[in-house]
Write an enzyme that holds these catalytic residues in place. Structure first.
Site, PDB file in Angstrom:
ATOM      1  N   ASN A   9       5.123 -10.810   2.324  1.00 51.82           N
ATOM      2  CA  ASN A   9       3.773 -10.939   2.882  1.00 51.82           C
ATOM      3  C   ASN A   9       2.789 -10.559   1.784  1.00 51.82           C
ATOM      4  O   ASN A   9       2.612  -9.382   1.490  1.00 51.82           O
ATOM      5  CB  ASN A   9       3.627 -10.016   4.102  1.00 51.82           C
ATOM      6  CG  ASN A   9       2.221 -10.055   4.667  1.00 51.82           C
ATOM      7  OD1 ASN A   9       1.393 -10.877   4.264  1.00 51.82           O
ATOM      8  ND2 ASN A   9       1.938  -9.164   5.607  1.00 51.82           N
ATOM      9  N   LYS A  11      -0.353 -10.840   1.810  1.00 45.33           N
ATOM     10  CA  LYS A  11      -1.661 -10.389   2.319  1.00 45.33           C
ATOM     11  C   LYS A  11      -2.767 -11.117   1.545  1.00 45.33           C
ATOM     12  O   LYS A  11      -2.616 -12.290   1.249  1.00 45.33           O
ATOM     13  CB  LYS A  11      -1.745  -8.859   2.245  1.00 45.33           C
ATOM     14  CG  LYS A  11      -0.523  -8.203   2.911  1.00 45.33           C
ATOM     15  CD  LYS A  11      -0.641  -6.737   3.137  1.00 45.33           C
ATOM     16  CE  LYS A  11       0.625  -6.228   3.847  1.00 45.33           C
ATOM     17  NZ  LYS A  11       0.585  -4.811   4.173  1.00 45.33           N
ATOM     18  N   HIS A  97       0.435  -8.975  12.941  1.00 46.54           N
ATOM     19  CA  HIS A  97       0.563  -7.910  11.937  1.00 46.54           C
ATOM     20  C   HIS A  97      -0.396  -6.775  12.295  1.00 46.54           C
ATOM     21  O   HIS A  97      -1.491  -7.023  12.804  1.00 46.54           O
ATOM     22  CB  HIS A  97       0.241  -8.466  10.545  1.00 46.54           C
ATOM     23  CG  HIS A  97       0.597  -7.507   9.458  1.00 46.54           C
ATOM     24  ND1 HIS A  97      -0.197  -6.437   9.133  1.00 46.54           N
ATOM     25  CD2 HIS A  97       1.692  -7.428   8.654  1.00 46.54           C
ATOM     26  CE1 HIS A  97       0.390  -5.744   8.161  1.00 46.54           C
ATOM     27  NE2 HIS A  97       1.534  -6.335   7.851  1.00 46.54           N
ATOM     28  N   GLU A  99      -2.314  -5.077  10.582  1.00 47.80           N
ATOM     29  CA  GLU A  99      -3.651  -5.202   9.976  1.00 47.80           C
ATOM     30  C   GLU A  99      -4.514  -6.162  10.786  1.00 47.80           C
ATOM     31  O   GLU A  99      -5.730  -5.968  10.900  1.00 47.80           O
ATOM     32  CB  GLU A  99      -3.512  -5.645   8.511  1.00 47.80           C
ATOM     33  CG  GLU A  99      -3.043  -4.489   7.633  1.00 47.80           C
ATOM     34  CD  GLU A  99      -2.185  -4.885   6.444  1.00 47.80           C
ATOM     35  OE1 GLU A  99      -2.223  -6.055   6.023  1.00 47.80           O
ATOM     36  OE2 GLU A  99      -1.452  -4.001   5.938  1.00 47.80           O
ATOM     37  N   GLU A 169       7.377  -2.828  12.151  1.00 43.64           N
ATOM     38  CA  GLU A 169       6.604  -2.255  11.045  1.00 43.64           C
ATOM     39  C   GLU A 169       5.830  -1.042  11.555  1.00 43.64           C
ATOM     40  O   GLU A 169       4.734  -1.202  12.103  1.00 43.64           O
ATOM     41  CB  GLU A 169       5.615  -3.284  10.489  1.00 43.64           C
ATOM     42  CG  GLU A 169       6.261  -4.514   9.902  1.00 43.64           C
ATOM     43  CD  GLU A 169       5.379  -5.169   8.840  1.00 43.64           C
ATOM     44  OE1 GLU A 169       5.891  -5.411   7.747  1.00 43.64           O
ATOM     45  OE2 GLU A 169       4.187  -5.402   9.092  1.00 43.64           O
ATOM     46  N   GLY A 175       2.180   0.364   3.331  1.00 39.19           N
ATOM     47  CA  GLY A 175       1.337   0.620   2.163  1.00 39.19           C
ATOM     48  C   GLY A 175       1.190   2.092   1.827  1.00 39.19           C
ATOM     49  O   GLY A 175       0.351   2.473   1.008  1.00 39.19           O
ATOM     50  N   SER A 215       6.723  -0.138   3.313  1.00 43.85           N
ATOM     51  CA  SER A 215       7.134   0.526   2.073  1.00 43.85           C
ATOM     52  C   SER A 215       8.576   0.213   1.663  1.00 43.85           C
ATOM     53  O   SER A 215       9.278   1.071   1.128  1.00 43.85           O
ATOM     54  CB  SER A 215       6.913   2.036   2.169  1.00 43.85           C
ATOM     55  OG  SER A 215       5.526   2.322   2.318  1.00 43.85           O
TER      56      SER A 215
HETATM   57  P1  13P Z   1       4.114  -2.612   2.352  1.00 41.34           P
HETATM   58  O1  13P Z   1       5.461  -3.171   1.976  1.00 41.34           O
HETATM   59  O2  13P Z   1       3.085  -2.749   1.271  1.00 41.34           O
HETATM   60  O3  13P Z   1       4.210  -1.245   2.938  1.00 41.34           O
HETATM   61  O4  13P Z   1       3.562  -3.562   3.539  1.00 41.34           O
HETATM   62  C1  13P Z   1       4.383  -3.842   4.604  1.00 41.34           C
HETATM   63  C2  13P Z   1       3.771  -4.939   5.390  1.00 41.34           C
HETATM   64  O5  13P Z   1       2.719  -4.780   5.970  1.00 41.34           O
HETATM   65  C3  13P Z   1       4.472  -6.233   5.409  1.00 41.34           C
HETATM   66  O6  13P Z   1       3.931  -7.070   6.381  1.00 41.34           O
END
Ligand code: 13P
Length: 254
Positions: A9, A11, A97, A99, A169, A175, A215
């Site tokens: 992903n 982003k 997601h 976010e 997640e 992150g 992560s």
């Molecule tokens: P990270 O791997 O940066 O923690 O992000 C995970 C994520 O949101 C994947 O969709």
């Protein structure tokens, strides 16, 4: 047997040109990977989907959208439909997601409608669920997962459940550099699969791939992928670099 899925992903990162360079590097680094060892998916921003789809043609990579809007077309400035993603070359789409839920107003109800729209266009939904730190500390993790899975997948047929992908997640692990421990991830994944069995039937629930996200890095993938109900990973930060994502996929499949 569930074939593991590794999804990158990106982003809000990467142009079309950068996506092409990434695909080239990743393909070189994973030349030895057999096509049935894993499914590998990249989710670029909308603007790079068509270019990425062209770049992966003939490889074992496929392309996903990071979101969609559930209407087919109309006066929805800034939105992209499931059919448009499909036409641009995507085969799957990330939905719900954290976010999107936290920053852009996605709800369990909009997730349900987006899942239905994805199915309507022939895209595989990658549906994200996960608790916040507050929810975990209050002891609400499993109840939150129940609510998100139940509402988000409401209306799906057993076959659709078997074919779609879920991603657990935990919001506090995204992150932050702090991944869920094997026990935390193992418990959540086993719980989700148990619920899928109860709600949709064991025959279907055995096929659903449940990815872990939050992560994930080359250093922790082996432990996570070793868990019985972890069927791959949804990777953010560590997927931006083709070499580190290739290392995750190789470690998980060797
Ligand atoms: P990270 O791997 O940066 O923690 O992000 C995970 C994520 O949101 C994947 O969709």
């Amino acid at each position: 047997m569930r074939i593991p899925v590794f999804a990158a992903n990106w982003k809000m990162h990467k142009s079309g040109l950068e996506a092409m360079a990434w695909v080239r590097e990743f393909a070189l680094l994973t030349r030895e990977l057999s096509a049935d060892a894993a499914e590998v998916v990249i989710a670029p921003p909308f603007t790079a989907i068509a270019v990425a789809a062209e770049a992966v043609r003939g490889s074992h990579l496929t392309v996903a959208g990071q979101n969609l809007y559930f209407e087919r077309e109309g006066a929805f400035t800034g939105e992209v439909s499931a059919g448009m993603l499909k036409a641009a070359g995507a085969l799957s789409v990330i939905i719900g997601h954290s976010e999107r839920r936290r920053l852009f107003g996605d709800t369990d109800e909009s997730v349900r409608r987006k899942v239905a729209a994805a199915h309507g266009a022939g895209l595989t939904p990658i549906v994200c669920v996960g608790e916040t730190l507050d929810e975990r500390e209050r002891g609400d993790t499993l109840a939150v997962l129940d609510a998100q899975v139940r509402a988000g997948l409401d209306g799906c047929s057993g076959d659709q459940i078997g074919a779609l992908i879920l991603a657990y997640e935990p919001v506090w692990a995204i992150g932050t550099g702090r991944n869920a421990t094997a026990v935390e991830a193992g418990d959540a994944h086993a719980h989700i699969r148990r619920r899928l069995r109860e709600w949709f039937g064991g025959a279907y629930a055995e096929h659903t791939r449940i990815l872990y996200g939050g992560s994930v890095k080359p250093e922790n993938i082996r432990e996570l992928i070793g868990l019985a109900d972890v069927d791959g990973a949804l990777v953010g930060g560590a997927s931006l670099d083709a070499a580190s994502f290739a290392s995750i996929v190789k470690k998980a499949t060797s």
